[in-house]
Scaffold this motif. Structure first.
Motif, PDB file in Angstrom:
ATOM      1  N   GLN A 143       0.942  -1.092  -0.130  1.00 34.03           N
ATOM      2  CA  GLN A 143      -0.015   0.100  -0.157  1.00 34.03           C
ATOM      3  C   GLN A 143       0.857   1.117   0.005  1.00 34.03           C
ATOM      4  OE1 GLN A 143      -4.348  -1.597   2.008  1.00 34.03           O
ATOM      5  NE2 GLN A 143      -2.972  -0.021   3.082  1.00 34.03           N
ATOM      6  N   TYR A 144       0.797   2.127  -0.885  1.00 26.01           N
ATOM      7  CA  TYR A 144       1.438   3.135  -1.315  1.00 26.01           C
ATOM      8  C   TYR A 144       0.825   4.585  -0.881  1.00 26.01           C
ATOM      9  CZ  TYR A 144       5.144   5.890  -4.148  1.00 26.01           C
ATOM     10  OH  TYR A 144       6.027   6.778  -4.764  1.00 26.01           O
ATOM     11  N   TYR A 145       1.326   5.290   0.071  1.00 26.90           N
ATOM     12  CA  TYR A 145       0.683   6.436   0.584  1.00 26.90           C
ATOM     13  C   TYR A 145       1.050   7.653  -0.018  1.00 26.90           C
ATOM     14  CZ  TYR A 145      -1.355   3.346   4.213  1.00 26.90           C
ATOM     15  OH  TYR A 145      -2.156   2.378   4.745  1.00 26.90           O
ATOM     16  N   VAL A 146       0.549   8.348  -0.875  1.00 29.34           N
ATOM     17  CA  VAL A 146       0.986   9.425  -1.520  1.00 29.34           C
ATOM     18  C   VAL A 146      -0.148  10.504  -1.434  1.00 29.34           C
ATOM     19  CG1 VAL A 146       0.744   8.737  -4.043  1.00 29.34           C
ATOM     20  CG2 VAL A 146       2.375  10.488  -3.173  1.00 29.34           C
ATOM     21  N   GLY A 147      -0.426  11.920  -1.222  1.00 31.17           N
ATOM     22  CA  GLY A 147      -1.272  12.749  -0.940  1.00 31.17           C
ATOM     23  C   GLY A 147      -2.287  12.142  -0.244  1.00 31.17           C
ATOM     24  N   LYS A 195       4.376   6.880   3.707  1.00 27.50           N
ATOM     25  CA  LYS A 195       4.621   5.689   4.166  1.00 27.50           C
ATOM     26  C   LYS A 195       4.397   4.546   3.242  1.00 27.50           C
ATOM     27  CE  LYS A 195       0.508   4.406   6.940  1.00 27.50           C
ATOM     28  NZ  LYS A 195       0.246   3.996   8.422  1.00 27.50           N
ATOM     29  N   MET A 196       4.793   3.250   3.384  1.00 35.81           N
ATOM     30  CA  MET A 196       4.518   2.156   2.668  1.00 35.81           C
ATOM     31  C   MET A 196       3.876   0.927   3.693  1.00 35.81           C
ATOM     32  SD  MET A 196       7.631   2.247  -0.126  1.00 35.81           S
ATOM     33  CE  MET A 196       6.861   1.138  -1.428  1.00 35.81           C
ATOM     34  N   LEU A 197       2.825   0.286   3.253  1.00 36.41           N
ATOM     35  CA  LEU A 197       2.822  -1.153   3.845  1.00 36.41           C
ATOM     36  C   LEU A 197       2.784  -2.012   3.259  1.00 36.41           C
ATOM     37  CD1 LEU A 197       1.525   1.110   6.163  1.00 36.41           C
ATOM     38  CD2 LEU A 197      -0.586  -0.405   6.167  1.00 36.41           C
ATOM     39  N   GLU A 230       4.784  -1.657   8.422  1.00 37.04           N
ATOM     40  CA  GLU A 230       5.021  -0.061   8.003  1.00 37.04           C
ATOM     41  C   GLU A 230       6.515   0.123   7.510  1.00 37.04           C
ATOM     42  OE1 GLU A 230       3.171   3.079  10.233  1.00 37.04           O
ATOM     43  OE2 GLU A 230       1.393   2.175  10.480  1.00 37.04           O
ATOM     44  N   LEU A 231       6.757   0.961   6.665  1.00 35.66           N
ATOM     45  CA  LEU A 231       8.027   1.353   6.100  1.00 35.66           C
ATOM     46  C   LEU A 231       7.855   2.758   6.011  1.00 35.66           C
ATOM     47  CD1 LEU A 231       7.303  -1.625   4.391  1.00 35.66           C
ATOM     48  CD2 LEU A 231       9.496  -1.329   3.932  1.00 35.66           C
ATOM     49  N   LEU A 232       9.090   3.374   6.832  1.00 36.31           N
ATOM     50  CA  LEU A 232       9.184   4.834   6.863  1.00 36.31           C
ATOM     51  C   LEU A 232      10.526   5.319   6.540  1.00 36.31           C
ATOM     52  CD1 LEU A 232       7.298   4.928  10.325  1.00 36.31           C
ATOM     53  CD2 LEU A 232       6.189   5.835   8.343  1.00 36.31           C
ATOM     54  N   HIS A 233      10.636   6.657   6.320  1.00 38.62           N
ATOM     55  CA  HIS A 233      11.942   7.365   6.392  1.00 38.62           C
ATOM     56  C   HIS A 233      12.770   6.770   7.632  1.00 38.62           C
ATOM     57  CE1 HIS A 233      15.072  10.362   6.585  1.00 38.62           C
ATOM     58  NE2 HIS A 233      14.785  10.786   5.368  1.00 38.62           N
ATOM     59  N   PRO A 234      14.054   6.459   7.542  1.00 41.36           N
ATOM     60  CA  PRO A 234      14.707   6.144   8.553  1.00 41.36           C
ATOM     61  C   PRO A 234      14.779   6.797   9.893  1.00 41.36           C
ATOM     62  CG  PRO A 234      16.179   6.624   6.717  1.00 41.36           C
ATOM     63  CD  PRO A 234      14.778   6.588   6.428  1.00 41.36           C
TER      64      PRO A 234
END
Length: 270
Positions: free
Chosen positions: A94-98, A143-145, A179-183
């Motif tokens: 899942q790609y979160y943008v806007g 973020k990305m899931l 969840e994957l975020l900026h480090p």
């Protein structure tokens, strides 16, 4: 509570505290549209500062408008690596943008995972696509899931498959995603940036949490409260553990106890 909603008792307590000069803020892993529903339900008189996407985005909600205070998306260099690794293991991203959540479902099982997520957050902003080209063209995600019922296995795969420090990994709650975020992003850093913007010392903050993503958040706050139902990792770093769970209106109960003890004071601003 168990339905991921703000209970009537908590609503009453938060409105009462705001009327006495307290500043109420929400810090969450949720998206901006999902948070908006909770802000509307709060129906507070003053604008509500919010930390979203586990610290990647800071916003100010004022009536029907919202403004961005800060943003720190997933590094563009990491995005393609994550997408390729997930595809190689047959996992949905899942790609979160806007305000959108892009999902390139390759099976009915993938689509069912998105339906579970929509039910969890109560808002549907999904955009179903064949590939992530459109999403990537819009820019790096908040973020990305990675969606999976084998969360621990997925975490191990990501830790071994991604360069160290490329992204921050967070175990999802409930556990059917990672969840994957900026480090450099976490709720604690989001709270720090929010406090800097509002000119409030973190020492004046009372924070409540129950998940792994709340560790830095609880540690930074002047008073960090782990809910009775929180994971052990969070309880170990908290200043206080609530006497009741989320289901038992634990936040409302603890706030009342803090008020009675004279420990809630209006924040000072320079």
């Amino acid at each position: 509570n168990e339905k991921h909603q703000i209970s009537p008792a908590s609503l009453l307590q938060l409105r009462r505290l705001e009327s006495q000069g307290m500043l109420v803020s929400l810090c969450t892993g949720r998206s901006a549209p999902a948070i908006g529903a909770h802000v509307a339900k709060l129906a507070l008189q003053r604008p509500v500062p919010v930390v979203a996407y586990n610290g990647a985005l800071g916003m100010l909600f004022a009536k029907e408008q919202r403004s961005v205070l800060f943003a720190q998306p997933v590094p563009a260099a990491a995005v393609q690596t994550v997408l390729e690794l997930a595809a190689a293991h047959g996992l949905l991203v899942q790609y979160y943008v806007g305000d959108a959540i892009y999902a390139a479902c390759k099976s009915e099982a993938h689509r069912q995972l998105t339906h579970r997520y929509i039910e969890l957050v109560g808002v549907n902003t999904h955009v179903y696509v064949d590939s992530y080209a459109e999403a990537v063209a819009r820019g790096p995600p908040h973020k990305m899931l990675i969606m999976s019922d084998d969360v621990d296995g997925t975490l191990e795969m990501l830790r071994s498959g991604l360069p160290e420090g490329m992204v921050k990994l967070v175990r999802g709650s409930p556990p059917f995603f990672v969840e994957l975020l900026h480090p450099e992003v976490n709720k604690g850093e989001g709270l720090r940036r929010l406090c800097d913007t509002l000119r409030i010392s973190p020492a004046e903050v009372v924070a409540f949490g129950d998940g792994d993503n709340d560790v830095e958040f609880i540690q930074l706050a002047g008073l960090g409260v782990a809910m009775k139902n929180a994971r052990s990792l969070l309880k170990e770093v908290a200043d206080r553990i609530s006497e009741r769970t989320n289901v038992e209106d634990g936040v409302a109960y603890e706030l009342q106890a803090l008020r009675d003890a004279g420990l809630l004071l209006e924040p000072s601003r320079s």
